[in-house]
Design a protein around this motif. Structure first.
Motif, PDB file in Angstrom:
ATOM      1  N   ILE A 143       0.836  -1.203   0.000  1.00  0.00           N
ATOM      2  CA  ILE A 143       0.000   0.000   0.000  1.00  0.00           C
ATOM      3  C   ILE A 143       0.872   1.255   0.000  1.00  0.00           C
ATOM      4  O   ILE A 143       0.625   2.200  -0.749  1.00  0.00           O
ATOM      5  CB  ILE A 143      -0.956   0.002   1.211  1.00  0.00           C
ATOM      6  CG1 ILE A 143      -1.893  -1.210   1.165  1.00  0.00           C
ATOM      7  CG2 ILE A 143      -1.728   1.311   1.302  1.00  0.00           C
ATOM      8  CD1 ILE A 143      -2.777  -1.290  -0.053  1.00  0.00           C
ATOM      9  N   LEU A 144       1.909   1.273   0.825  1.00  0.00           N
ATOM     10  CA  LEU A 144       2.760   2.465   0.905  1.00  0.00           C
ATOM     11  C   LEU A 144       3.489   2.730  -0.409  1.00  0.00           C
ATOM     12  O   LEU A 144       3.570   3.881  -0.850  1.00  0.00           O
ATOM     13  CB  LEU A 144       3.750   2.327   2.062  1.00  0.00           C
ATOM     14  CG  LEU A 144       3.114   2.314   3.453  1.00  0.00           C
ATOM     15  CD1 LEU A 144       4.176   2.076   4.522  1.00  0.00           C
ATOM     16  CD2 LEU A 144       2.341   3.584   3.729  1.00  0.00           C
ATOM     17  N   CYS A 145       3.990   1.698  -1.054  1.00  0.00           N
ATOM     18  CA  CYS A 145       4.676   1.886  -2.341  1.00  0.00           C
ATOM     19  C   CYS A 145       3.721   2.416  -3.405  1.00  0.00           C
ATOM     20  O   CYS A 145       4.074   3.310  -4.179  1.00  0.00           O
ATOM     21  CB  CYS A 145       5.293   0.576  -2.820  1.00  0.00           C
ATOM     22  SG  CYS A 145       6.738   0.067  -1.894  1.00  0.00           S
ATOM     23  N   MET A 192      -6.938   3.401  -4.399  1.00  0.00           N
ATOM     24  CA  MET A 192      -5.697   2.694  -4.687  1.00  0.00           C
ATOM     25  C   MET A 192      -5.715   1.303  -4.064  1.00  0.00           C
ATOM     26  O   MET A 192      -5.293   0.327  -4.665  1.00  0.00           O
ATOM     27  CB  MET A 192      -4.524   3.530  -4.164  1.00  0.00           C
ATOM     28  CG  MET A 192      -3.168   2.943  -4.368  1.00  0.00           C
ATOM     29  SD  MET A 192      -2.630   1.914  -3.014  1.00  0.00           S
ATOM     30  CE  MET A 192      -2.976   2.909  -1.615  1.00  0.00           C
ATOM     31  N   THR A 193      -6.250   1.195  -2.853  1.00  0.00           N
ATOM     32  CA  THR A 193      -6.348  -0.108  -2.192  1.00  0.00           C
ATOM     33  C   THR A 193      -7.253  -1.037  -2.992  1.00  0.00           C
ATOM     34  O   THR A 193      -6.941  -2.210  -3.182  1.00  0.00           O
ATOM     35  CB  THR A 193      -6.873   0.066  -0.760  1.00  0.00           C
ATOM     36  OG1 THR A 193      -5.995   0.943  -0.059  1.00  0.00           O
ATOM     37  CG2 THR A 193      -6.933  -1.264  -0.032  1.00  0.00           C
ATOM     38  N   ALA A 194      -8.352  -0.509  -3.486  1.00  0.00           N
ATOM     39  CA  ALA A 194      -9.235  -1.312  -4.324  1.00  0.00           C
ATOM     40  C   ALA A 194      -8.532  -1.738  -5.605  1.00  0.00           C
ATOM     41  O   ALA A 194      -8.661  -2.878  -6.044  1.00  0.00           O
ATOM     42  CB  ALA A 194     -10.507  -0.520  -4.660  1.00  0.00           C
ATOM     43  N   ALA A 195      -7.745  -0.839  -6.185  1.00  0.00           N
ATOM     44  CA  ALA A 195      -7.009  -1.174  -7.414  1.00  0.00           C
ATOM     45  C   ALA A 195      -6.007  -2.281  -7.161  1.00  0.00           C
ATOM     46  O   ALA A 195      -5.857  -3.199  -7.965  1.00  0.00           O
ATOM     47  CB  ALA A 195      -6.308   0.067  -7.954  1.00  0.00           C
ATOM     48  N   VAL A 196      -5.313  -2.222  -6.027  1.00  0.00           N
ATOM     49  CA  VAL A 196      -4.331  -3.266  -5.700  1.00  0.00           C
ATOM     50  C   VAL A 196      -5.037  -4.611  -5.550  1.00  0.00           C
ATOM     51  O   VAL A 196      -4.543  -5.638  -6.008  1.00  0.00           O
ATOM     52  CB  VAL A 196      -3.583  -2.931  -4.390  1.00  0.00           C
ATOM     53  CG1 VAL A 196      -2.713  -4.078  -3.945  1.00  0.00           C
ATOM     54  CG2 VAL A 196      -2.736  -1.691  -4.585  1.00  0.00           C
ATOM     55  N   SER A 197      -6.206  -4.613  -4.942  1.00  0.00           N
ATOM     56  CA  SER A 197      -6.909  -5.883  -4.731  1.00  0.00           C
ATOM     57  C   SER A 197      -7.355  -6.508  -6.044  1.00  0.00           C
ATOM     58  O   SER A 197      -7.628  -7.690  -6.101  1.00  0.00           O
ATOM     59  CB  SER A 197      -8.098  -5.689  -3.810  1.00  0.00           C
ATOM     60  OG  SER A 197      -9.119  -4.961  -4.444  1.00  0.00           O
ATOM     61  N   LEU A 198      -7.408  -5.715  -7.114  1.00  0.00           N
ATOM     62  CA  LEU A 198      -7.853  -6.222  -8.406  1.00  0.00           C
ATOM     63  C   LEU A 198      -6.705  -6.694  -9.291  1.00  0.00           C
ATOM     64  O   LEU A 198      -6.935  -7.243 -10.356  1.00  0.00           O
ATOM     65  CB  LEU A 198      -8.648  -5.145  -9.142  1.00  0.00           C
ATOM     66  CG  LEU A 198      -9.938  -4.707  -8.444  1.00  0.00           C
ATOM     67  CD1 LEU A 198     -10.576  -3.556  -9.208  1.00  0.00           C
ATOM     68  CD2 LEU A 198     -10.901  -5.871  -8.303  1.00  0.00           C
ATOM     69  N   VAL A 199      -5.455  -6.465  -8.857  1.00  0.00           N
ATOM     70  CA  VAL A 199      -4.315  -6.909  -9.655  1.00  0.00           C
ATOM     71  C   VAL A 199      -4.323  -8.430  -9.680  1.00  0.00           C
ATOM     72  O   VAL A 199      -4.369  -9.091  -8.660  1.00  0.00           O
ATOM     73  CB  VAL A 199      -2.989  -6.378  -9.066  1.00  0.00           C
ATOM     74  CG1 VAL A 199      -1.812  -7.005  -9.780  1.00  0.00           C
ATOM     75  CG2 VAL A 199      -2.932  -4.876  -9.158  1.00  0.00           C
ATOM     76  N   ASP A 200      -4.293  -8.977 -10.872  1.00  0.00           N
ATOM     77  CA  ASP A 200      -4.363 -10.425 -11.052  1.00  0.00           C
ATOM     78  C   ASP A 200      -2.952 -11.000 -11.083  1.00  0.00           C
ATOM     79  O   ASP A 200      -2.203 -10.725 -12.002  1.00  0.00           O
ATOM     80  CB  ASP A 200      -5.108 -10.748 -12.344  1.00  0.00           C
ATOM     81  CG  ASP A 200      -5.377 -12.224 -12.494  1.00  0.00           C
ATOM     82  OD1 ASP A 200      -5.654 -12.642 -13.633  1.00  0.00           O
ATOM     83  OD2 ASP A 200      -5.321 -12.961 -11.508  1.00  0.00           O
ATOM     84  N   VAL A 201      -2.604 -11.752 -10.063  1.00  0.00           N
ATOM     85  CA  VAL A 201      -1.300 -12.402 -10.016  1.00  0.00           C
ATOM     86  C   VAL A 201      -1.484 -13.835 -10.481  1.00  0.00           C
ATOM     87  O   VAL A 201      -2.230 -14.592  -9.871  1.00  0.00           O
ATOM     88  CB  VAL A 201      -0.734 -12.378  -8.581  1.00  0.00           C
ATOM     89  CG1 VAL A 201       0.618 -13.036  -8.536  1.00  0.00           C
ATOM     90  CG2 VAL A 201      -0.645 -10.946  -8.072  1.00  0.00           C
TER      91      VAL A 201
END
Length: 115
Positions: A71-73, A105-114
């Motif tokens: 989150i910080l990055c 931004m937190t929502a966007a990170v949760s959507l990143v598909d790894v």
């Protein structure tokens, strides 16, 4: 209008690019995460109860919401993209834009598909 849409796209894209870069660096630094299966397992575990948001999700007294390295990055990337732009409070919510951006931004990170 086209320029505004382009700037919004660039702003949004910076979150995803940074999230992927942060995760790739993390995986490269940890021998236990060298396979795609390990990446997927890590992502599933981090998404459970939104663990990726917290500095220490196992600490019930002080989990450190919004203090994880991810989150910080990524929030830093947001701040770099908006540097020098006018601060505008969010529409009809009364919340300052930084708090809203952090939530988005937190929502966007949760959507990143790894994979």
């Amino acid at each position: 209008m086209v320029q505004a849409l382009q700037r919004i796209h660039e702003w949004r894209a910076s979150f995803g690019s940074t999230a992927i870069t942060v995760l790739m660096a993390f995986f490269a630094s940890k021998p236990e995460y060298q396979t795609q299966a390990a990446h997927k397992e890590f992502a599933v575990n981090q998404l459970e109860d939104s663990c990726f948001v917290y500095e220490d999700p196992d600490n019930e007294d002080h989990p450190g919401a919004f203090l994880s390295e991810y989150i910080l990055c990524i929030f830093t990337a947001h701040l770099n993209v908006i540097a020098g732009n006018q601060k505008i409070d969010t529409l009809e919510s009364g919340m300052p834009c930084y708090e809203t951006a952090l939530a988005l931004m937190t929502a966007a990170v949760s959507l990143v598909d790894v994979f």
